[in-house]
Write a protein that holds these residues in place. Structure first.
Motif, PDB file in Angstrom:
ATOM      1  N   ILE A 187       0.855  -1.189   0.000  1.00 17.13           N
ATOM      2  CA  ILE A 187       0.000   0.000   0.000  1.00 17.13           C
ATOM      3  C   ILE A 187       0.891   1.240   0.000  1.00 17.13           C
ATOM      4  CG2 ILE A 187      -1.849   1.241   1.183  1.00 17.13           C
ATOM      5  CD1 ILE A 187      -2.660  -1.481   0.082  1.00 17.13           C
ATOM      6  N   TYR A 188       1.149   1.747  -1.176  1.00 19.43           N
ATOM      7  CA  TYR A 188       1.895   2.988  -1.334  1.00 19.43           C
ATOM      8  C   TYR A 188       1.495   3.587  -2.675  1.00 19.43           C
ATOM      9  CZ  TYR A 188       4.915  -0.182  -4.027  1.00 19.43           C
ATOM     10  OH  TYR A 188       5.388  -1.128  -4.907  1.00 19.43           O
ATOM     11  N   PRO A 189       1.727   4.875  -2.896  1.00 18.35           N
ATOM     12  CA  PRO A 189       1.245   5.540  -4.115  1.00 18.35           C
ATOM     13  C   PRO A 189       1.648   4.811  -5.394  1.00 18.35           C
ATOM     14  CG  PRO A 189       2.068   7.162  -2.568  1.00 18.35           C
ATOM     15  CD  PRO A 189       2.403   5.829  -1.991  1.00 18.35           C
TER      16      PRO A 189
ATOM     17  N   SER B 125       1.166   1.855  -6.372  1.00 15.64           N
ATOM     18  CA  SER B 125       1.538   0.442  -6.275  1.00 15.64           C
ATOM     19  C   SER B 125       0.462  -0.431  -6.914  1.00 15.64           C
ATOM     20  CB  SER B 125       1.711   0.035  -4.809  1.00 15.64           C
ATOM     21  OG  SER B 125       0.469   0.061  -4.128  1.00 15.64           O
ATOM     22  N   PRO B 126       0.837  -1.607  -7.431  1.00 15.20           N
ATOM     23  CA  PRO B 126      -0.169  -2.506  -8.041  1.00 15.20           C
ATOM     24  C   PRO B 126      -1.276  -2.894  -7.067  1.00 15.20           C
ATOM     25  CG  PRO B 126       2.053  -3.187  -8.628  1.00 15.20           C
ATOM     26  CD  PRO B 126       2.204  -2.133  -7.590  1.00 15.20           C
ATOM     27  N   GLU B 127      -0.919  -3.157  -5.814  1.00 15.53           N
ATOM     28  CA  GLU B 127      -1.924  -3.543  -4.824  1.00 15.53           C
ATOM     29  C   GLU B 127      -2.899  -2.401  -4.562  1.00 15.53           C
ATOM     30  OE1 GLU B 127      -2.528  -6.438  -3.386  1.00 15.53           O
ATOM     31  OE2 GLU B 127      -0.924  -7.388  -4.539  1.00 15.53           O
ATOM     32  N   LEU B 128      -2.388  -1.198  -4.485  1.00 16.34           N
ATOM     33  CA  LEU B 128      -3.252  -0.053  -4.220  1.00 16.34           C
ATOM     34  C   LEU B 128      -4.191   0.217  -5.385  1.00 16.34           C
ATOM     35  CD1 LEU B 128      -4.016   2.308  -2.353  1.00 16.34           C
ATOM     36  CD2 LEU B 128      -2.207   3.654  -3.452  1.00 16.34           C
ATOM     37  N   MET B 129      -3.692   0.062  -6.597  1.00 18.08           N
ATOM     38  CA  MET B 129      -4.503   0.364  -7.772  1.00 18.08           C
ATOM     39  C   MET B 129      -5.642  -0.639  -7.961  1.00 18.08           C
ATOM     40  SD  MET B 129      -3.072   3.103  -8.474  1.00 18.08           S
ATOM     41  CE  MET B 129      -4.139   3.516  -9.852  1.00 18.08           C
ATOM     42  N   LYS B 130      -5.586  -1.782  -7.259  1.00 16.40           N
ATOM     43  CA  LYS B 130      -6.678  -2.750  -7.324  1.00 16.40           C
ATOM     44  C   LYS B 130      -7.863  -2.347  -6.441  1.00 16.40           C
ATOM     45  CE  LYS B 130      -3.572  -6.689  -8.159  1.00 16.40           C
ATOM     46  NZ  LYS B 130      -3.060  -7.973  -7.605  1.00 16.40           N
ATOM     47  N   LEU B 131      -7.617  -1.416  -5.521  1.00 14.64           N
ATOM     48  CA  LEU B 131      -8.664  -0.983  -4.599  1.00 14.64           C
ATOM     49  C   LEU B 131      -9.623  -0.013  -5.290  1.00 14.64           C
ATOM     50  CD1 LEU B 131      -6.470  -0.372  -1.407  1.00 14.64           C
ATOM     51  CD2 LEU B 131      -7.826  -2.403  -1.973  1.00 14.64           C
ATOM     52  N   PRO B 132     -10.798   0.222  -4.715  1.00 10.92           N
ATOM     53  CA  PRO B 132     -11.733   1.211  -5.274  1.00 10.92           C
ATOM     54  C   PRO B 132     -11.104   2.594  -5.356  1.00 10.92           C
ATOM     55  CG  PRO B 132     -12.826  -0.163  -3.638  1.00 10.92           C
ATOM     56  CD  PRO B 132     -11.368  -0.498  -3.566  1.00 10.92           C
ATOM     57  N   PRO B 133     -11.571   3.427  -6.282  1.00 15.84           N
ATOM     58  CA  PRO B 133     -10.965   4.761  -6.462  1.00 15.84           C
ATOM     59  C   PRO B 133     -10.963   5.599  -5.187  1.00 15.84           C
ATOM     60  CG  PRO B 133     -12.407   4.249  -8.294  1.00 15.84           C
ATOM     61  CD  PRO B 133     -12.608   3.150  -7.294  1.00 15.84           C
TER      62      PRO B 133
END
Length: 270
Positions: free
Chosen positions: A131-133, A135-143
């Protein structure tokens, strides 16, 4: 700042230094104007947070659950404590307790260091989970959650930078306070060094200019007191002139106040 040698009571020659005048109001006003620009900077970020939270209300609540409330609370207590020690250091300086003022400023710096240390572990925990700006994991989350963490890193990171700057400023203040503004050396013609009794005194100011341009110390003078000024910087922090310490305290209080707003916005909205 000029120096003059004048005769004192009991046949004592005393080197007197002209009164140092400073613009207390101007220096304080300049600091308040600077703090106002800082408020404008963070104010814009707070407005952006309010807009994004209104649009993504549910996502912000979900994302906030991933933050560590315990660490956030500990950091809040640390910064509140640092504000207390900073205020006490100014009070100690006003009362002329230079040693206590230095230790209180050092304690304030240690509180800031503890804050950054905890924030470092909090950030690394999030980064280790991806979870960082951008990141692939973050971009999978809702906007909405992506925006929440984007604001979290931007606002807490900028605040952490201000904490670091404040710590550096306070370290400089501690060094300046620790260096005493003056010291007095006394000489008697009957037991002083040969260069003082019946000879031209080799006494100069900080720029190497002689304070006495010739002449011989009068044999009737029982004592000569020479005030030797140390030069810690543009001026010395002392009970009669502590505005620099006050301004540093204002900056540190601003850092604390900003965190008081950041803490509930990111940690308590759940």
């Amino acid at each position: 700042m000029s120096q003059t040698a004048t005769p004192g009571a009991g046949g004592q020659a005393v080197l007197r230094e002209a009164e140092h005048h400073f613009d207390y109001t101007g220096r304080k006003l300049g600091m308040w104007l600077f703090l106002f620009t800082e408020l404008l900077l963070f104010g814009g970020l707070f407005i952006a947070y309010a807009i994004y939270r209104h649009v993504n209300f549910a996502d912000f609540h979900v994302a906030a659950k991933d933050l560590d409330l315990v660490l956030g609370t500990i950091n809040t207590v640390i910064l509140l404590t640092s504000s207390l020690t900073m205020a006490l250091s100014i009070t100690a300086m006003q009362k002329g307790n230079r040693k206590l003022a230095v230790w209180l400023v050092v304690l304030t710096v240690l509180c800031g260091l503890a804050f950054l240390f905890i924030k470092y572990f909090e950030w690394t925990a999030k980064i280790s989970h991806g979870i960082y700006p951008a990141s692939p994991e973050l971009m999978k989350l809702p906007p909405g959650e992506v925006r929440f963490f984007g604001l979290y890193y931007a606002m807490t990171g900028l605040h952490g930078l201000h904490v670091l700057i404040g710590m550096i400023l306070l370290i400089v203040m501690a060094v300046v306070i620790a260096r005493k503004p003056s010291r007095v050396h006394s000489f008697r013609p009957d037991d002083a060094d040969e260069t003082m009794a019946g000879a031209r005194p080799a006494i100069v100011d900080g720029d190497g200019k002689p304070l006495w341009k010739g002449g011989i110390i009068d044999e009737n003078v029982e004592q000569v007191s020479v005030v030797v000024r140390l030069k810690p910087g543009p001026h010395t922090i002392q009970p009669s002139d502590y505005v620099s310490l006050e301004n540093a305290g204002l900056y540190w209080h601003l850092v604390d106040i900003i965190w008081i707003f950041l803490f509930p916005l990111f940690y308590l909205i759940t």
